[in-house]
Design a protein around this motif. Structure first.
Motif, mmCIF file in Angstrom:
data_model
loop_
_atom_site.group_PDB
_atom_site.id
_atom_site.type_symbol
_atom_site.label_atom_id
_atom_site.label_comp_id
_atom_site.label_asym_id
_atom_site.label_seq_id
_atom_site.Cartn_x
_atom_site.Cartn_y
_atom_site.Cartn_z
ATOM 1 N N GLU A 215 3.341 30.947 27.378
ATOM 2 C CA GLU A 215 4.299 30.609 28.433
ATOM 3 C C GLU A 215 4.988 31.862 28.972
ATOM 4 O O GLU A 215 5.191 32.008 30.189
ATOM 5 C CB GLU A 215 5.338 29.619 27.900
ATOM 6 C CG GLU A 215 4.779 28.230 27.661
ATOM 7 C CD GLU A 215 5.871 27.196 27.408
ATOM 8 O OE1 GLU A 215 7.055 27.536 27.592
ATOM 9 O OE2 GLU A 215 5.538 26.054 27.038
ATOM 10 N N LEU A 216 5.338 32.769 28.052
ATOM 11 C CA LEU A 216 5.977 34.017 28.459
ATOM 12 C C LEU A 216 5.048 34.836 29.354
ATOM 13 O O LEU A 216 5.444 35.306 30.429
ATOM 14 C CB LEU A 216 6.366 34.823 27.215
ATOM 15 C CG LEU A 216 6.710 36.308 27.414
ATOM 16 C CD1 LEU A 216 7.843 36.472 28.412
ATOM 17 C CD2 LEU A 216 7.063 36.957 26.084
ATOM 18 N N SER A 217 3.804 34.992 28.931
ATOM 19 C CA SER A 217 2.846 35.785 29.695
ATOM 20 C C SER A 217 2.560 35.150 31.050
ATOM 21 O O SER A 217 2.413 35.848 32.064
ATOM 22 C CB SER A 217 1.547 35.946 28.895
ATOM 23 O OG SER A 217 0.678 36.850 29.521
ATOM 24 N N ALA A 218 2.498 33.823 31.083
ATOM 25 C CA ALA A 218 2.278 33.115 32.340
ATOM 26 C C ALA A 218 3.453 33.311 33.296
ATOM 27 O O ALA A 218 3.261 33.463 34.511
ATOM 28 C CB ALA A 218 2.061 31.627 32.065
ATOM 29 N N ASP A 219 4.652 33.316 32.751
ATOM 30 C CA ASP A 219 5.836 33.532 33.586
ATOM 31 C C ASP A 219 5.812 34.930 34.194
ATOM 32 O O ASP A 219 6.111 35.114 35.382
ATOM 33 C CB ASP A 219 7.102 33.352 32.744
ATOM 34 C CG ASP A 219 8.359 33.413 33.593
ATOM 35 O OD1 ASP A 219 8.501 32.560 34.476
ATOM 36 O OD2 ASP A 219 9.184 34.320 33.379
ATOM 37 N N ALA A 343 -3.614 38.680 22.668
ATOM 38 C CA ALA A 343 -3.429 40.003 22.060
ATOM 39 C C ALA A 343 -2.070 40.094 21.366
ATOM 40 O O ALA A 343 -1.954 40.652 20.265
ATOM 41 C CB ALA A 343 -3.560 41.090 23.122
ATOM 42 N N ALA A 344 -1.030 39.528 21.993
ATOM 43 C CA ALA A 344 0.304 39.538 21.385
ATOM 44 C C ALA A 344 0.328 38.727 20.091
ATOM 45 O O ALA A 344 0.983 39.113 19.111
ATOM 46 C CB ALA A 344 1.323 38.988 22.377
ATOM 47 N N SER A 345 -0.402 37.613 20.070
ATOM 48 C CA SER A 345 -0.481 36.797 18.842
ATOM 49 C C SER A 345 -1.104 37.588 17.704
ATOM 50 O O SER A 345 -0.615 37.575 16.568
ATOM 51 C CB SER A 345 -1.300 35.528 19.099
ATOM 52 O OG SER A 345 -0.637 34.647 19.979
ATOM 53 N N CYS A 473 -11.168 46.473 32.999
ATOM 54 C CA CYS A 473 -10.126 45.490 33.315
ATOM 55 C C CYS A 473 -9.052 46.090 34.214
ATOM 56 O O CYS A 473 -8.395 47.074 33.844
ATOM 57 C CB CYS A 473 -9.498 44.980 32.023
ATOM 58 S SG CYS A 473 -8.112 43.859 32.283
ATOM 59 N N LEU A 474 -8.842 45.501 35.389
ATOM 60 C CA LEU A 474 -7.849 46.009 36.332
ATOM 61 C C LEU A 474 -6.432 45.862 35.788
ATOM 62 O O LEU A 474 -5.529 46.605 36.169
ATOM 63 C CB LEU A 474 -7.963 45.269 37.664
ATOM 64 C CG LEU A 474 -9.254 45.465 38.464
ATOM 65 C CD1 LEU A 474 -9.170 44.691 39.764
ATOM 66 C CD2 LEU A 474 -9.529 46.927 38.724
ATOM 67 N N GLY A 475 -6.248 44.889 34.890
ATOM 68 C CA GLY A 475 -4.914 44.625 34.369
ATOM 69 C C GLY A 475 -4.561 45.413 33.125
ATOM 70 O O GLY A 475 -3.587 45.091 32.441
ATOM 71 N N LYS A 476 -5.318 46.476 32.825
ATOM 72 C CA LYS A 476 -5.086 47.258 31.603
ATOM 73 C C LYS A 476 -3.647 47.770 31.520
ATOM 74 O O LYS A 476 -2.965 47.594 30.506
ATOM 75 C CB LYS A 476 -6.073 48.430 31.542
ATOM 76 C CG LYS A 476 -5.833 49.378 30.383
ATOM 77 C CD LYS A 476 -6.782 50.573 30.436
ATOM 78 C CE LYS A 476 -6.465 51.563 29.318
ATOM 79 N NZ LYS A 476 -7.361 52.748 29.364
ATOM 80 N N ASN A 477 -3.168 48.435 32.564
ATOM 81 C CA ASN A 477 -1.807 48.977 32.551
ATOM 82 C C ASN A 477 -0.775 47.863 32.424
ATOM 83 O O ASN A 477 0.194 47.967 31.661
ATOM 84 C CB ASN A 477 -1.546 49.766 33.840
ATOM 85 C CG ASN A 477 -2.393 51.019 33.933
ATOM 86 O OD1 ASN A 477 -2.762 51.615 32.930
ATOM 87 N ND2 ASN A 477 -2.719 51.423 35.154
ATOM 88 N N PHE A 478 -0.987 46.799 33.182
ATOM 89 C CA PHE A 478 -0.078 45.656 33.165
ATOM 90 C C PHE A 478 0.013 45.071 31.758
ATOM 91 O O PHE A 478 1.101 44.803 31.238
ATOM 92 C CB PHE A 478 -0.588 44.606 34.157
ATOM 93 C CG PHE A 478 0.343 43.449 34.378
ATOM 94 C CD1 PHE A 478 1.290 43.486 35.391
ATOM 95 C CD2 PHE A 478 0.272 42.317 33.583
ATOM 96 C CE1 PHE A 478 2.140 42.409 35.615
ATOM 97 C CE2 PHE A 478 1.118 41.248 33.783
ATOM 98 C CZ PHE A 478 2.059 41.285 34.808
ATOM 99 N N LEU A 483 2.771 44.106 26.656
ATOM 100 C CA LEU A 483 2.712 44.036 25.187
ATOM 101 C C LEU A 483 3.801 44.906 24.559
ATOM 102 O O LEU A 483 4.457 44.498 23.590
ATOM 103 C CB LEU A 483 1.340 44.459 24.681
ATOM 104 C CG LEU A 483 0.202 43.449 24.883
ATOM 105 C CD1 LEU A 483 -1.143 44.083 24.593
ATOM 106 C CD2 LEU A 483 0.412 42.217 23.997
ATOM 107 N N LYS A 484 4.014 46.103 25.103
ATOM 108 C CA LYS A 484 5.068 46.984 24.583
ATOM 109 C C LYS A 484 6.437 46.339 24.718
ATOM 110 O O LYS A 484 7.248 46.361 23.784
ATOM 111 C CB LYS A 484 5.053 48.326 25.335
ATOM 112 C CG LYS A 484 3.902 49.236 24.981
ATOM 113 C CD LYS A 484 4.050 50.557 25.745
ATOM 114 C CE LYS A 484 2.803 51.406 25.635
ATOM 115 N NZ LYS A 484 2.945 52.694 26.361
ATOM 116 N N VAL A 485 6.696 45.764 25.886
ATOM 117 C CA VAL A 485 7.998 45.132 26.130
ATOM 118 C C VAL A 485 8.212 43.953 25.188
ATOM 119 O O VAL A 485 9.244 43.846 24.500
ATOM 120 C CB VAL A 485 8.102 44.661 27.598
ATOM 121 C CG1 VAL A 485 9.322 43.765 27.797
ATOM 122 C CG2 VAL A 485 8.171 45.855 28.540
ATOM 123 N N VAL A 486 7.229 43.057 25.110
ATOM 124 C CA VAL A 486 7.369 41.829 24.315
ATOM 125 C C VAL A 486 7.512 42.143 22.832
ATOM 126 O O VAL A 486 8.410 41.623 22.154
ATOM 127 C CB VAL A 486 6.164 40.894 24.564
ATOM 128 C CG1 VAL A 486 6.181 39.722 23.596
ATOM 129 C CG2 VAL A 486 6.171 40.397 26.001
#
Length: 525
Positions: A215-219, A343-345, A473-478, A483-486
């Motif tokens: 849910e967090l990642s989707a937000d 990945a966060a899990s 993956c285009l979203g690598k930086n994102f 992940l660092k923030v969470v």
């Protein structure tokens, strides 16, 4: 009206002749083509398991998988972190690798595949800029209801056009501006877990993290790319997840003996969900278009860029423009949050097993973020959490494979790859190779990344959690920033250990997920 016998005979003869020509065409274009490709590969010294007629190696793959499931259910490994899950999740690939080496060929039905896990060849794939290696069309066709013909599925010039529009949204300078948004999106999760502790006695709480992280990642992806909160797009995510779960019950890799066709009931369910998702996305697009007309802003989100790209492309008609926008929204809604949440899990599971790394992250946060707030500048200084993420992505990369199809005959090292051959690189096998990573390859040791990826192993090009080459993956930086923030926020607020309820069960469901979820015992600091 009577038909003369001679006319009837002529019609029958023509029908029979047409059938014979059709069968000959089928034999020449499918069976002989498949045999020619096999022969080209084997003439280059590439061996592999012997295929059966029509089904190739499918029966053997299914038999190996079934035997592995039976064996693993009777013998759960106690030291699961040292256990290489590739031998249980992808047992056929591991068995053949041990028998035929890091490069071998096999077939599914009449389609030929080339398994490539040789580091030098992976490096060469990483350096190739040609559009002649694309995503396997037979594979991506199955997930079209989930991803449309967006940037993950498309090939050639269509892909290049989409990449030109989508990629800038995920450049690091743009991602840095999203850090505050990510911190804000994480607050409901932190509050929810605090309430769980209070509800379970005030000291510790047993929580399953997967859905909360999803849910967090989707937000985050909703607000960053589409200008809306998760709650506005909740129905879209829910329906996309339902489609994914329907696929997850099938083997997306090699199908079943019905050549990969889903049962009619499931196919109808997916079709209905697909129509509902596209309708919901198009409603959001129309709302966004209206907002864009009412307020002109220099800061454009991804949906605005997609709208402009479709409008400015003269080659797209009305229907094609709509598909272009909807398909890429579907791709980013799904791919932009699911892999990061998984990945966060995995990161939290490993940190729960190794609390000393929680202490290290917490100590560094206190030194870098003296006012307690996380910013884009402070993230650059958080080395410990970066090492933890890199090691988690080494051991548990959500994307299990690099998959490519030779859209034209292609040379890879000394191998001539015939047109139509699909190439597969098994990422977790490369990431756990003792010759690359050392004798501790199966252990969680983030310190190996102290001096970055280039010094972490003997062959840095073998570290590929985000893929290789132009299709990286285009979203690598994102994903890395999120992940660092969470993880930083969670570790700063809670200490945690693995719950007794946790059952280690990596499973392939389009990506490698914790099959039974990740449960941790949390305590507020």
């Amino acid at each position: 009206m009577e038909v003369s016998p001679s006319l009837g005979i002529l019609v029958s003869s023509l029908t029979l002749l047409a059938l014979v020509f059709f069968l000959l065409h089928l034999y020449n274009t499918i069976l002989l083509k498949s045999e020619r490709i096999k022969r080209k590969l084997r003439m280059q010294g590439i061996e592999g398991p012997t295929p059966s007629f029509l089904y190739g190696n499918l029966p053997e793959m299914q038999k190996i998988q079934l035997n592995t499931i039976k064996a693993s259910s009777n013998n759960q490994a106690a030291d699961f972190v040292a256990h290489d899950y590739t031998s249980t999740v992808f047992p056929y690939f591991e068995r053949w690798r041990k028998e035929y080496g890091t490069v071998y060929t096999y077939s599914t039905g009449l389609r030929q595949h080339l398994y490539v896990n040789q580091p030098e060849l992976v490096k060469e794939m990483n350096q190739m800029i040609t559009l002649d290696l694309g995503k396997p069309s037979y594979l991506t066709k199955r997930v079209a209801p989930l991803l449309g013909n967006g940037i993950v599925r498309s090939n050639g010039l269509v892909w290049a056009q989409q990449r030109k529009i989508v990629a800038p949204e995920f450049y690091m300078d743009k991602v840095k501006g999203m850090v505050g948004l990510m911190v804000e999106s994480a607050q409901p999760l932190l509050k929810k877990w605090e309430e769980c502790i209070a509800a379970q006695g005030g000291i510790t709480a047993d929580v399953e993290v997967d859905e909360d992280l999803r849910e967090l990642s989707a937000d985050v992806i909703s607000r960053a790319c589409f200008g809306s909160s998760y709650f506005k797009g909740k129905l879209i995510f829910s329906k996309l997840r339902s489609i994914q779960q329907t696929f997850a019950n099938q083997s997306i890799l090699f199908g079943v003996t019905n050549f990969g066709f889903l049962p009619l009931k499931k196919q109808n369910k997916i079709s209905n969900l697909e129509r509902e998702v596209e309708s919901l996305i198009w409603e959001a697009v129309k709302e966004r278009r209206q907002e864009c007309q009412e307020t002109c802003s220099s800061e454009k989100d991804l949906m605005q860029l997609l709208l402009e790209g479709a409008i400015n492309d003269q080659s797209l008609g009305k229907d094609a423009s709509k598909s272009f926008i909807v398909d890429n929204c579907k791709t980013i809604y799904f791919a932009g949050h699911e892999s990061t949440a998984v990945a966060a899990s995995w990161c939290l599971m490993l940190l729960a097993l190794h609390p000393e790394w929680q202490v290290g992250i917490r100590k560094e946060l206190a030194e870098v973020c003296k006012d307690g707030s996380i910013s884009a500048d402070s993230l650059l200084l958080l080395k410990t959490v970066t090492m933890v993420i890199q090691e988690a992505l080494r051991l548990y990369p959500p994307a299990a494979f690099i998959s490519r199809e030779a859209l034209e005959e292609t040379q890879l090292g000394n191998i001539i790859v015939p047109k139509g051959v699909c190439l597969w690189t098994l990422i977790p096998t490369l990431h756990r190779d003792p010759e690359i990573w050392g004798s501790d390859a199966n252990e969680f040791k983030p310190e190996r990344f102290t001096w970055g990826v280039s010094k972490a192993c003997t062959f840095p090009q073998a570290y590929i959690p985000f893929g290789v080459g132009p299709r990286l993956c285009l979203g690598k930086n994102f994903a890395m920033v999120e992940l660092k923030v969470v993880l930083s926020l969670i570790v700063s607020k809670f200490s945690f250990s693995l719950s007794p309820k946790y059952h280690h069960s990596p499973a392939y469901k389009m990506i490698v997920v914790p099959g039974d979820g990740v449960q941790i015992l949390i305590q507020k600091i």
